[in-house]
Design a protein around this motif. Structure first.
Motif, PDB file in Angstrom:
ATOM      1  N   VAL A 112       0.835  -1.203   0.000  1.00  0.00           N
ATOM      2  CA  VAL A 112       0.000   0.000   0.000  1.00  0.00           C
ATOM      3  C   VAL A 112       0.870   1.253   0.000  1.00  0.00           C
ATOM      4  O   VAL A 112       0.516   2.262  -0.620  1.00  0.00           O
ATOM      5  N   TYR A 113       2.023   1.190   0.642  1.00  0.00           N
ATOM      6  CA  TYR A 113       2.934   2.338   0.591  1.00  0.00           C
ATOM      7  C   TYR A 113       3.439   2.539  -0.844  1.00  0.00           C
ATOM      8  O   TYR A 113       3.553   3.670  -1.313  1.00  0.00           O
ATOM      9  N   VAL A 114       3.744   1.434  -1.518  1.00  0.00           N
ATOM     10  CA  VAL A 114       4.213   1.520  -2.907  1.00  0.00           C
ATOM     11  C   VAL A 114       3.110   2.098  -3.800  1.00  0.00           C
ATOM     12  O   VAL A 114       3.357   2.996  -4.629  1.00  0.00           O
ATOM     13  N   THR A 167      -9.261   3.310 -12.522  1.00  0.00           N
ATOM     14  CA  THR A 167      -7.881   2.840 -12.584  1.00  0.00           C
ATOM     15  C   THR A 167      -7.204   2.963 -11.219  1.00  0.00           C
ATOM     16  O   THR A 167      -6.548   2.028 -10.743  1.00  0.00           O
ATOM     17  N   GLY A 168      -7.369   4.120 -10.578  1.00  0.00           N
ATOM     18  CA  GLY A 168      -6.745   4.337  -9.279  1.00  0.00           C
ATOM     19  C   GLY A 168      -7.297   3.399  -8.225  1.00  0.00           C
ATOM     20  O   GLY A 168      -6.540   2.773  -7.465  1.00  0.00           O
ATOM     21  N   ILE A 169      -8.613   3.271  -8.176  1.00  0.00           N
ATOM     22  CA  ILE A 169      -9.235   2.394  -7.188  1.00  0.00           C
ATOM     23  C   ILE A 169      -8.922   0.931  -7.510  1.00  0.00           C
ATOM     24  O   ILE A 169      -8.647   0.126  -6.622  1.00  0.00           O
ATOM     25  N   GLY A 170      -8.950   0.599  -8.780  1.00  0.00           N
ATOM     26  CA  GLY A 170      -8.644  -0.772  -9.178  1.00  0.00           C
ATOM     27  C   GLY A 170      -7.231  -1.167  -8.798  1.00  0.00           C
ATOM     28  O   GLY A 170      -6.981  -2.291  -8.354  1.00  0.00           O
ATOM     29  N   LEU A 171      -6.301  -0.242  -8.948  1.00  0.00           N
ATOM     30  CA  LEU A 171      -4.913  -0.532  -8.569  1.00  0.00           C
ATOM     31  C   LEU A 171      -4.814  -0.795  -7.076  1.00  0.00           C
ATOM     32  O   LEU A 171      -4.132  -1.722  -6.636  1.00  0.00           O
ATOM     33  N   LEU A 172      -5.529   0.016  -6.295  1.00  0.00           N
ATOM     34  CA  LEU A 172      -5.504  -0.180  -4.843  1.00  0.00           C
ATOM     35  C   LEU A 172      -6.136  -1.512  -4.464  1.00  0.00           C
ATOM     36  O   LEU A 172      -5.558  -2.303  -3.711  1.00  0.00           O
ATOM     37  N   VAL A 173      -7.317  -1.776  -5.012  1.00  0.00           N
ATOM     38  CA  VAL A 173      -8.053  -2.982  -4.638  1.00  0.00           C
ATOM     39  C   VAL A 173      -7.336  -4.240  -5.128  1.00  0.00           C
ATOM     40  O   VAL A 173      -7.177  -5.213  -4.390  1.00  0.00           O
ATOM     41  N   ALA A 174      -6.902  -4.203  -6.384  1.00  0.00           N
ATOM     42  CA  ALA A 174      -6.291  -5.403  -6.961  1.00  0.00           C
ATOM     43  C   ALA A 174      -4.830  -5.559  -6.569  1.00  0.00           C
ATOM     44  O   ALA A 174      -4.306  -6.667  -6.548  1.00  0.00           O
ATOM     45  N   GLY A 175      -4.174  -4.441  -6.288  1.00  0.00           N
ATOM     46  CA  GLY A 175      -2.729  -4.503  -6.099  1.00  0.00           C
ATOM     47  C   GLY A 175      -2.246  -4.523  -4.672  1.00  0.00           C
ATOM     48  O   GLY A 175      -1.083  -4.836  -4.427  1.00  0.00           O
ATOM     49  N   HIS A 176      -3.119  -4.167  -3.728  1.00  0.00           N
ATOM     50  CA  HIS A 176      -2.646  -4.134  -2.345  1.00  0.00           C
ATOM     51  C   HIS A 176      -2.823  -5.466  -1.648  1.00  0.00           C
ATOM     52  O   HIS A 176      -1.874  -6.132  -1.289  1.00  0.00           O
ATOM     53  N   THR A 190      -0.996  -8.610  -3.173  1.00  0.00           N
ATOM     54  CA  THR A 190       0.449  -8.673  -2.966  1.00  0.00           C
ATOM     55  C   THR A 190       0.792  -8.783  -1.481  1.00  0.00           C
ATOM     56  O   THR A 190       1.706  -9.524  -1.091  1.00  0.00           O
ATOM     57  N   ALA A 191       0.056  -8.041  -0.630  1.00  0.00           N
ATOM     58  CA  ALA A 191       0.307  -8.104   0.808  1.00  0.00           C
ATOM     59  C   ALA A 191       0.162  -9.534   1.318  1.00  0.00           C
ATOM     60  O   ALA A 191       1.006 -10.051   2.054  1.00  0.00           O
ATOM     61  N   ASN A 192      -0.910 -10.169   0.931  1.00  0.00           N
ATOM     62  CA  ASN A 192      -1.120 -11.542   1.381  1.00  0.00           C
ATOM     63  C   ASN A 192      -0.128 -12.495   0.736  1.00  0.00           C
ATOM     64  O   ASN A 192       0.294 -13.471   1.362  1.00  0.00           O
ATOM     65  N   MET A 193       0.248 -12.230  -0.508  1.00  0.00           N
ATOM     66  CA  MET A 193       1.188 -13.135  -1.178  1.00  0.00           C
ATOM     67  C   MET A 193       2.564 -13.062  -0.546  1.00  0.00           C
ATOM     68  O   MET A 193       3.279 -14.077  -0.472  1.00  0.00           O
ATOM     69  N   ALA A 208       3.554  -6.577  -9.175  1.00  0.00           N
ATOM     70  CA  ALA A 208       3.477  -7.578  -8.108  1.00  0.00           C
ATOM     71  C   ALA A 208       4.749  -8.409  -8.051  1.00  0.00           C
ATOM     72  O   ALA A 208       5.292  -8.666  -6.962  1.00  0.00           O
ATOM     73  N   ARG A 209       5.223  -8.832  -9.205  1.00  0.00           N
ATOM     74  CA  ARG A 209       6.457  -9.636  -9.233  1.00  0.00           C
ATOM     75  C   ARG A 209       7.636  -8.848  -8.639  1.00  0.00           C
ATOM     76  O   ARG A 209       8.421  -9.381  -7.852  1.00  0.00           O
ATOM     77  N   THR A 210       7.723  -7.581  -9.012  1.00  0.00           N
ATOM     78  CA  THR A 210       8.839  -6.771  -8.517  1.00  0.00           C
ATOM     79  C   THR A 210       8.746  -6.599  -7.006  1.00  0.00           C
ATOM     80  O   THR A 210       9.759  -6.706  -6.294  1.00  0.00           O
ATOM     81  N   GLU A 211       7.555  -6.337  -6.499  1.00  0.00           N
ATOM     82  CA  GLU A 211       7.388  -6.179  -5.054  1.00  0.00           C
ATOM     83  C   GLU A 211       7.747  -7.466  -4.308  1.00  0.00           C
ATOM     84  O   GLU A 211       8.403  -7.435  -3.261  1.00  0.00           O
TER      85      GLU A 211
END
Length: 406
Positions: free
Chosen positions: A153-155, A237-246, A249-252, A361-364
């Motif tokens: 989420v910081y990223v 796009t902004g909300i989707g990035l937050l919802v799909a990307g946080h 990846t956090a759980n992964m 996600a891969r980079t994180e």
């Protein structure tokens, strides 16, 4: 009753957090198109074989429900999460056809390998800062709470140009959007309203005074291609990035570390050979049994899959996690092989709707693993792996905690 005649409750039951559902192998072998009842009470078909899941996900004819104005047999009134409420404007982005390709082309330009490489130093700095804070508290703690959850989420906040003081609000909104059971309907609607209001104001500010973040770049670059992204698309796009990307990846991150420490010879092998980090991340994505609910597809015409003709109107749930354990696609699929290559797992989906942010996600994940190996080589689980608890009620799947010591 034969397997094909049974209706199973979905999600399926798991005995331990890191082991696959016992029914996966049975379903792949005897019932590749199973009938299931999902949490809202409706019925769907579950795919578990690699070839079937890949074929369904890659078929451009079938995507999410909003394409056909509600076709599909899921009960529309039984909303299960705020994420499920985000299929209509002002959250939506184009999801099929030429408009989807236009949006994907514009946004996808930002998620290049070159751009992700440029983000690595900042990601590493955030990871180091989080580890400084975690290790400053003592010699043990919950890796998920103190490292895995805040890192993505910081990223994302940095990518969107969100001030650091607002990061915790984004963490709450993200969790609210994807949690099936923790929040009431009123809390979900409140969170939706808060995030829409925040992001709308943020986009307006970026239009007025652009900087070097993702939204500013999309505003500037898309305006010259004969079809600039609208505010609704930027919002989606902004909300989707937050919802799909946080949350994903956090759980992964937590699941990946837990899988590696569950058999510590894996961790020790990485310490001896850090060049395996990239292939290890791919194998962790494949090996993960907590992949969440799976992707739903809504059939708008009859289709034959897995030897069965599914009629128009059928809801299909694709279990990528089950498919990634298919022995017909992966040799020794039940073993976590840190050097496995090639590794054509389906963790990010397949085809025209595969995860747009997979490079991020891969980079994180790579950065998280690299920093942990370097800073905490003595890391180990603080409880038996069999005591790890699955996080129930979350669309993307995860562990409740990842207790570690160092």
């Amino acid at each position: 009753m034969s397997p094909n005649e049974q209706t199973r409750h979905y999600p399926l039951a798991y005995e331990t957090a890191l082991e696959p559902a016992a029914e996966w192998a049975e379903l792949r072998a005897t019932c590749p198109v199973a009938t299931i009842t999902v949490p809202d009470g409706s019925q769907a078909k579950l795919l578990t074989r690699y070839d079937d899941v890949k074929e369904m996900l890659a078929d451009p004819r079938f995507t999410r429900k909003d394409l056909d104005g509600g076709t599909g047999n899921a009960q529309e009134g039984a909303t299960t999460s705020a994420a499920a409420d985000t299929s209509e404007p002002p959250f939506s982005v184009p999801r099929h056809g030429a408009e989807h390709l236009r949006w994907r082309r514009m946004v996808g330009k930002w998620f290049t390998a070159k751009r992700m490489a440029a983000l690595r130093p900042q990601m590493t700095a955030i990871a180091d800062q989080l580890l400084d804070e975690m290790t400053g508290r003592g010699s043990s703690g919950d890796l998920k709470a103190h490292f895995a959850f805040p890192l993505p989420v910081y990223v994302i906040c940095d990518m969107l140009g969100v001030p650091a003081e607002d990061r915790d609000r984004f963490s709450y909104w993200s969790d609210n959007f994807l949690n099936l059971t923790r929040y009431s309907a009123q809390e979900r609607q409140t969170a939706v309203g808060e995030l829409v209001a925040y992001m709308s104001g943020h986009i307006a500010a970026k239009r007025a005074e652009p900087t070097d973040d993702l939204l500013s770049t999309l505003i500037e670059e898309s305006s010259g291609e004969g079809g600039a992204l609208t505010d609704a698309e930027l919002l989606g796009t902004g909300i989707g990035l937050l919802v799909a990307g946080h949350e994903t990846t956090a759980n992964m991150i937590g699941k990946m570390v837990a899988m590696l420490l569950a058999d510590r010879t894996r961790w020790e092998r990485l310490l001896e050979n850090p060049s395996l980090v990239r292939s290890t991340v791919e194998e962790a994505l494949r090996f993960d049994v907590n992949g969440g609910f799976g992707l739903r597809r809504y059939l708008t015409e009859d289709v034959e899959i897995g030897g069965e003709v599914l009629p128009n109107g059928t809801t299909v749930v694709c279990s990528m996690a089950a498919a990634n354990r298919d022995e017909t696609a992966f040799e020794n699929a039940a073993e976590m092989d840190l050097a496995r290559t090639p590794n054509p797992h389906l963790a990010f989906g397949a085809g025209p709707h595969s995860c747009l942010g997979q490079a991020l996600a891969r980079t994180e994940l790579q950065v998280a693993l690299e920093v942990l190996l370097l800073r905490l080589p003595s890391l180990e689980l603080d409880i038996p792996a069999t005591d790890l608890e699955r996080l129930e009620g979350l669309l993307v799947g995860g562990l409740c905690e990842v207790p570690v010591r160092w």
